[in-house]
Motif scaffolding. Structure first.
Motif, PDB file in Angstrom:
ATOM      1  N   GLY A  72       0.818  -1.209   0.000  1.00 28.49           N
ATOM      2  CA  GLY A  72       0.000   0.000   0.000  1.00 28.49           C
ATOM      3  C   GLY A  72       0.851   1.258   0.000  1.00 28.49           C
ATOM      4  O   GLY A  72       0.542   2.240  -0.685  1.00 28.49           O
ATOM      5  N   LEU A  73       1.945   1.240   0.758  1.00 24.16           N
ATOM      6  CA  LEU A  73       2.848   2.388   0.807  1.00 24.16           C
ATOM      7  C   LEU A  73       3.545   2.581  -0.535  1.00 24.16           C
ATOM      8  O   LEU A  73       3.727   3.716  -0.998  1.00 24.16           O
ATOM      9  CB  LEU A  73       3.874   2.198   1.923  1.00 24.16           C
ATOM     10  CG  LEU A  73       4.898   3.316   2.136  1.00 24.16           C
ATOM     11  CD1 LEU A  73       4.226   4.673   2.288  1.00 24.16           C
ATOM     12  CD2 LEU A  73       5.767   3.005   3.356  1.00 24.16           C
ATOM     13  N   MET A  74       3.934   1.478  -1.171  1.00 19.27           N
ATOM     14  CA  MET A  74       4.554   1.564  -2.492  1.00 19.27           C
ATOM     15  C   MET A  74       3.603   2.213  -3.494  1.00 19.27           C
ATOM     16  O   MET A  74       4.007   3.062  -4.300  1.00 19.27           O
ATOM     17  CB  MET A  74       4.947   0.163  -2.973  1.00 19.27           C
ATOM     18  CG  MET A  74       6.153  -0.431  -2.270  1.00 19.27           C
ATOM     19  SD  MET A  74       6.242  -2.252  -2.412  1.00 19.27           S
ATOM     20  CE  MET A  74       5.975  -2.511  -4.164  1.00 19.27           C
ATOM     21  N   SER A  84       7.309  11.548  -7.433  1.00 14.78           N
ATOM     22  CA  SER A  84       7.789  11.585  -8.811  1.00 14.78           C
ATOM     23  C   SER A  84       8.866  10.530  -9.014  1.00 14.78           C
ATOM     24  O   SER A  84       9.883  10.534  -8.313  1.00 14.78           O
ATOM     25  CB  SER A  84       8.365  12.972  -9.134  1.00 14.78           C
ATOM     26  OG  SER A  84       8.913  13.000 -10.436  1.00 14.78           O
ATOM     27  N   ARG A  85       8.615   9.592  -9.928  1.00  9.62           N
ATOM     28  CA  ARG A  85       9.561   8.531 -10.279  1.00  9.62           C
ATOM     29  C   ARG A  85       9.867   7.620  -9.089  1.00  9.62           C
ATOM     30  O   ARG A  85      10.985   7.126  -8.931  1.00  9.62           O
ATOM     31  CB  ARG A  85      10.857   9.117 -10.857  1.00  9.62           C
ATOM     32  CG  ARG A  85      10.641  10.046 -12.044  1.00  9.62           C
ATOM     33  CD  ARG A  85      11.954  10.598 -12.578  1.00  9.62           C
ATOM     34  NE  ARG A  85      12.674   9.574 -13.319  1.00  9.62           N
ATOM     35  CZ  ARG A  85      12.575   9.388 -14.644  1.00  9.62           C
ATOM     36  NH1 ARG A  85      11.774  10.153 -15.367  1.00  9.62           N
ATOM     37  NH2 ARG A  85      13.276   8.447 -15.244  1.00  9.62           N
ATOM     38  N   LEU A  86       8.872   7.400  -8.240  1.00 13.77           N
ATOM     39  CA  LEU A  86       9.062   6.567  -7.048  1.00 13.77           C
ATOM     40  C   LEU A  86       8.321   5.239  -7.141  1.00 13.77           C
ATOM     41  O   LEU A  86       8.156   4.545  -6.140  1.00 13.77           O
ATOM     42  CB  LEU A  86       8.612   7.320  -5.792  1.00 13.77           C
ATOM     43  CG  LEU A  86       9.433   8.554  -5.427  1.00 13.77           C
ATOM     44  CD1 LEU A  86       8.834   9.245  -4.205  1.00 13.77           C
ATOM     45  CD2 LEU A  86      10.887   8.191  -5.166  1.00 13.77           C
ATOM     46  N   GLY A  87       7.889   4.880  -8.327  1.00 12.67           N
ATOM     47  CA  GLY A  87       7.207   3.609  -8.496  1.00 12.67           C
ATOM     48  C   GLY A  87       8.185   2.452  -8.595  1.00 12.67           C
ATOM     49  O   GLY A  87       9.403   2.633  -8.672  1.00 12.67           O
ATOM     50  N   GLY A  88       7.651   1.239  -8.585  1.00 16.72           N
ATOM     51  CA  GLY A  88       8.474   0.044  -8.770  1.00 16.72           C
ATOM     52  C   GLY A  88       9.544  -0.121  -7.708  1.00 16.72           C
ATOM     53  O   GLY A  88       9.366   0.234  -6.542  1.00 16.72           O
ATOM     54  N   ASN A  89      10.695  -0.635  -8.142  1.00 17.55           N
ATOM     55  CA  ASN A  89      11.775  -0.915  -7.195  1.00 17.55           C
ATOM     56  C   ASN A  89      12.391   0.343  -6.603  1.00 17.55           C
ATOM     57  O   ASN A  89      12.973   0.297  -5.519  1.00 17.55           O
ATOM     58  CB  ASN A  89      12.865  -1.750  -7.877  1.00 17.55           C
ATOM     59  CG  ASN A  89      12.521  -3.225  -7.921  1.00 17.55           C
ATOM     60  OD1 ASN A  89      11.350  -3.583  -7.791  1.00 17.55           O
ATOM     61  ND2 ASN A  89      13.502  -4.077  -8.107  1.00 17.55           N
ATOM     62  N   PRO A 117       6.765  -9.991 -11.011  1.00 20.45           N
ATOM     63  CA  PRO A 117       5.477  -9.641 -10.393  1.00 20.45           C
ATOM     64  C   PRO A 117       5.301  -8.141 -10.188  1.00 20.45           C
ATOM     65  O   PRO A 117       6.005  -7.517  -9.396  1.00 20.45           O
ATOM     66  CB  PRO A 117       5.538 -10.370  -9.049  1.00 20.45           C
ATOM     67  CG  PRO A 117       7.001 -10.464  -8.735  1.00 20.45           C
ATOM     68  CD  PRO A 117       7.700 -10.595 -10.052  1.00 20.45           C
ATOM     69  N   THR A 118       4.368  -7.571 -10.917  1.00 22.67           N
ATOM     70  CA  THR A 118       4.083  -6.140 -10.776  1.00 22.67           C
ATOM     71  C   THR A 118       2.593  -5.858 -10.599  1.00 22.67           C
ATOM     72  O   THR A 118       2.230  -4.742 -10.219  1.00 22.67           O
ATOM     73  CB  THR A 118       4.587  -5.361 -12.008  1.00 22.67           C
ATOM     74  OG1 THR A 118       3.982  -5.907 -13.191  1.00 22.67           O
ATOM     75  CG2 THR A 118       6.105  -5.450 -12.135  1.00 22.67           C
TER      76      THR A 118
END
Length: 238
Positions: free
Chosen positions: A137-139, A147-152, A187-188
């Motif tokens: 949920g935090l991700m 900004s640009r904080l998605g994924g890994n 897994p995404t």
């Protein structure tokens, strides 16, 4: 699902024993301590993870003192006060990696950090209060509002701050699949992420280990068997 004891035993065997494996897990994270991290350090870590994404991490680390100077020690209020010319000039500043999109993300994330800090009494305070069993949920929240904080990138941001984060690397995902978890190779999807969260939470209850340590044990239990020394050089202080 495979017994986590067996996964840990396999990881220990690959790394030369339980003592060696334990030394590679790093310190136990403390989510409560994240509350005391100042906003400028939050933004600094955020920016470092953004610039490191898709780049050689060591190069970013070596250049980071220059980043600190160029970005005014990452103080959100100071950065938000700067005119457009300041940001334009950074695209030619040799102290940093001159990626216009990532430079723009620092400006956007300065506003993001400042906004959340005002509402919650500090960005670190907000993170410290987020339930540890809902990293997914935090991700999603970081990916939506930052900004640009998605994924890994978001996962590494949390881990570098000291929040108890797992990182879904290729090896970790492979270990989960090998253990019997029905997820994609990469897994995404929300479905897969929720499955990973639930399984990690279950192992936390069973083992008493932090999520960060479970994540690392999984990654070290499968795939290319890097030497402990190589892993230490790669992980640095993380």
């Amino acid at each position: 699902m495979a017994d986590f004891k067996k996964i840990r035993a396999r990881a220990a065997k690959r790394k030369g024993g339980e003592e060696e494996l334990t030394s590679l897990l790093g310190p136990a994270p403390d989510n409560a301590a994240v509350a005391d991290i100042a906003d400028d350090r939050i933004l600094s870590v955020m920016a470092e993870r953004v610039f490191a994404a898709g780049f050689v991490w060591r190069v970013i680390e070596q250049k980071w003192p220059g980043f600190e100077e160029a970005f005014l020690r990452f103080e959100p209020k100071r950065l938000l006060f700067q005119p457009d010319d300041f940001w334009h000039d950074l695209t030619a500043d040799q102290r940093i990696v001159r990626n216009p999109q990532k430079i723009r993300s620092v400006r956007d994330n300065a506003a993001f950090v400042e906004r959340v800090s005002k509402e919650y009494g500090g960005f670190g305070q907000f993170l410290a209060n987020w339930p540890a069993d809902d990293q997914v949920g935090l991700m999603a929240w970081l990916g939506k509002h930052g900004s640009r904080l998605g994924g890994n990138t978001g996962q590494y941001f949390l881990r570098w701050l000291g929040w108890d984060a797992f990182v879904i690397s290729g090896d970790m995902a492979a270990a989960l699949r090998d253990a019997g978890l029905d997820i994609a190779e990469s897994p995404t999807s929300k479905r897969d992420l929720d499955k990973i969260q639930a399984q990690i939470n279950q192992w936390v209850v069973q083992t008493g280990l932090p999520r960060r340590h479970i994540s690392r044990i999984l990654a070290m239990s499968i795939g290319e068997n890097h030497s402990p020394q190589a892993l230490r050089e790669y992980m640095g202080d993380d």
